[in-house]
Design a protein around this motif. Structure first.
Motif, mmCIF file in Angstrom:
data_model
loop_
_atom_site.group_PDB
_atom_site.id
_atom_site.type_symbol
_atom_site.label_atom_id
_atom_site.label_comp_id
_atom_site.label_asym_id
_atom_site.label_seq_id
_atom_site.Cartn_x
_atom_site.Cartn_y
_atom_site.Cartn_z
ATOM 1 N N ALA A 114 0.837 -1.194 0.000
ATOM 2 C CA ALA A 114 0.000 0.000 0.000
ATOM 3 C C ALA A 114 0.873 1.245 0.000
ATOM 4 O O ALA A 114 1.930 1.267 0.632
ATOM 5 N N ASP A 115 0.402 2.269 -0.691
ATOM 6 C CA ASP A 115 1.097 3.551 -0.697
ATOM 7 C C ASP A 115 0.791 4.364 0.559
ATOM 8 O O ASP A 115 1.590 5.192 0.979
ATOM 9 N N ASP A 116 -0.365 4.129 1.159
ATOM 10 C CA ASP A 116 -0.799 4.870 2.341
ATOM 11 C C ASP A 116 -0.010 4.393 3.571
ATOM 12 O O ASP A 116 -0.066 3.212 3.932
ATOM 13 N N PRO A 117 0.734 5.270 4.249
ATOM 14 C CA PRO A 117 1.521 4.861 5.417
ATOM 15 C C PRO A 117 0.668 4.320 6.580
ATOM 16 O O PRO A 117 1.194 3.660 7.473
ATOM 17 N N ALA A 118 -0.631 4.562 6.555
ATOM 18 C CA ALA A 118 -1.507 4.025 7.606
ATOM 19 C C ALA A 118 -1.591 2.496 7.549
ATOM 20 O O ALA A 118 -2.031 1.860 8.506
ATOM 21 N N TYR A 119 -1.172 1.904 6.424
ATOM 22 C CA TYR A 119 -1.205 0.441 6.284
ATOM 23 C C TYR A 119 0.193 -0.166 6.330
ATOM 24 O O TYR A 119 0.375 -1.348 6.067
ATOM 25 N N ALA A 120 1.190 0.642 6.656
ATOM 26 C CA ALA A 120 2.576 0.173 6.685
ATOM 27 C C ALA A 120 2.847 -0.634 7.945
ATOM 28 O O ALA A 120 2.155 -0.502 8.954
ATOM 29 N N GLY A 121 3.878 -1.447 7.880
ATOM 30 C CA GLY A 121 4.304 -2.224 9.031
ATOM 31 C C GLY A 121 4.011 -3.695 8.854
ATOM 32 O O GLY A 121 3.382 -4.114 7.885
ATOM 33 N N THR A 122 4.514 -4.458 9.796
ATOM 34 C CA THR A 122 4.347 -5.911 9.773
ATOM 35 C C THR A 122 3.378 -6.321 10.873
ATOM 36 O O THR A 122 3.621 -6.066 12.051
ATOM 37 N N MET A 123 2.291 -6.940 10.451
ATOM 38 C CA MET A 123 1.304 -7.478 11.381
ATOM 39 C C MET A 123 1.632 -8.953 11.608
ATOM 40 O O MET A 123 1.999 -9.656 10.679
ATOM 41 N N THR A 124 1.508 -9.403 12.841
ATOM 42 C CA THR A 124 1.717 -10.815 13.163
ATOM 43 C C THR A 124 0.368 -11.451 13.473
ATOM 44 O O THR A 124 -0.396 -10.923 14.290
ATOM 45 N N MET A 125 0.094 -12.563 12.782
ATOM 46 C CA MET A 125 -1.140 -13.322 13.008
ATOM 47 C C MET A 125 -0.735 -14.681 13.583
ATOM 48 O O MET A 125 -0.019 -15.445 12.926
ATOM 49 N N THR A 126 -1.190 -14.965 14.791
ATOM 50 C CA THR A 126 -0.881 -16.238 15.431
ATOM 51 C C THR A 126 -2.158 -17.062 15.526
ATOM 52 O O THR A 126 -3.158 -16.599 16.077
ATOM 53 N N TRP A 127 -2.105 -18.243 14.943
ATOM 54 C CA TRP A 127 -3.226 -19.188 14.935
ATOM 55 C C TRP A 127 -2.896 -20.288 15.929
ATOM 56 O O TRP A 127 -2.002 -21.110 15.682
ATOM 57 N N HIS A 128 -3.589 -20.300 17.088
ATOM 58 C CA HIS A 128 -3.398 -21.330 18.106
ATOM 59 C C HIS A 128 -4.472 -22.393 17.933
ATOM 60 O O HIS A 128 -5.662 -22.067 17.783
ATOM 61 N N LEU A 129 -4.059 -23.651 17.972
ATOM 62 C CA LEU A 129 -4.984 -24.771 17.837
ATOM 63 C C LEU A 129 -4.935 -25.599 19.110
ATOM 64 O O LEU A 129 -3.853 -25.985 19.561
ATOM 65 N N ALA A 130 -6.108 -25.879 19.692
ATOM 66 C CA ALA A 130 -6.175 -26.684 20.911
ATOM 67 C C ALA A 130 -7.318 -27.669 20.776
ATOM 68 O O ALA A 130 -8.442 -27.287 20.419
ATOM 69 N N ALA A 131 -7.036 -28.923 21.064
ATOM 70 C CA ALA A 131 -8.082 -29.942 21.022
ATOM 71 C C ALA A 131 -9.214 -29.535 21.963
ATOM 72 O O ALA A 131 -8.969 -29.059 23.078
ATOM 73 N N ALA A 132 -10.443 -29.706 21.486
ATOM 74 C CA ALA A 132 -11.630 -29.354 22.276
ATOM 75 C C ALA A 132 -12.694 -30.408 21.980
ATOM 76 O O ALA A 132 -13.441 -30.285 21.008
#
Length: 155
Positions: free
Chosen positions: A96-114
């Motif tokens: 994106a050219d817009d600095p409001a969308y800059a940076g690195t986002m981290t997405m953590t997907w935790h899986l737990a038996a249920a």
């Protein structure tokens, strides 16, 4: 305190099956795009240190202009950690050219038996400030619903 967006859902599938859907190209294209979008993966390298590029296209861009163009969000996703049947950690950078969308986002997907299924919890940190928190959490919930529909019998 930094912003944390999250979502959670119990999915009627074993942790190994959920993990498989998190690291399979065709599966991600099918379930990851939230409501109102479709996705296409352009580059694919499913290993720690690898990743993918996804092009998300808005089905109706009039109300939700894209980050990359009027109708698209392009995101480069890295696989920071892959722990079979337990966790997937992704880094995401929007084109994106817009600095409001800059940076690195981290997405953590935790899986737990249920019981007979898996509790899937998604935690997003480092979310660019241009991404509305309520809309992002709604998008996470939508993707989790699509994951459930993709994996559950009769879905």
């Amino acid at each position: 305190m930094s912003r944390v967006d999250r979502g959670s859902r119990t999915i009627g599938a074993a942790p190994a099956a959920v993990y498989g859907a998190l690291v399979d190209r065709a599966a991600l294209e099918a379930w990851l795009p939230p409501d109102g979008m479709r996705g296409r993966i352009e580059r694919w390298d499913p290993r720690p240190g690898g990743g993918f590029r996804m092009v998300l296209t808005y089905l109706d861009p009039a109300g939700s202009p894209g980050k990359t163009s009027d109708a698209t969000d392009v995101v480069d996703v890295g696989f920071a950690e892959l722990v079979p049947a337990r966790r997937v950690v992704q880094t995401a950078v929007f084109q994106a050219d817009d600095p409001a969308y800059a940076g690195t986002m981290t997405m953590t997907w935790h899986l737990a038996a249920a019981g007979d299924g898996t509790e899937v919890t998604v935690t997003a940190t480092g979310v660019p400030p241009g991404i509305d928190q309520a809309a992002h959490q709604e998008g996470i919930a939508s993707s989790l619903a699509h994951l459930a529909a993709y994996l559950e019998p009769g879905g």
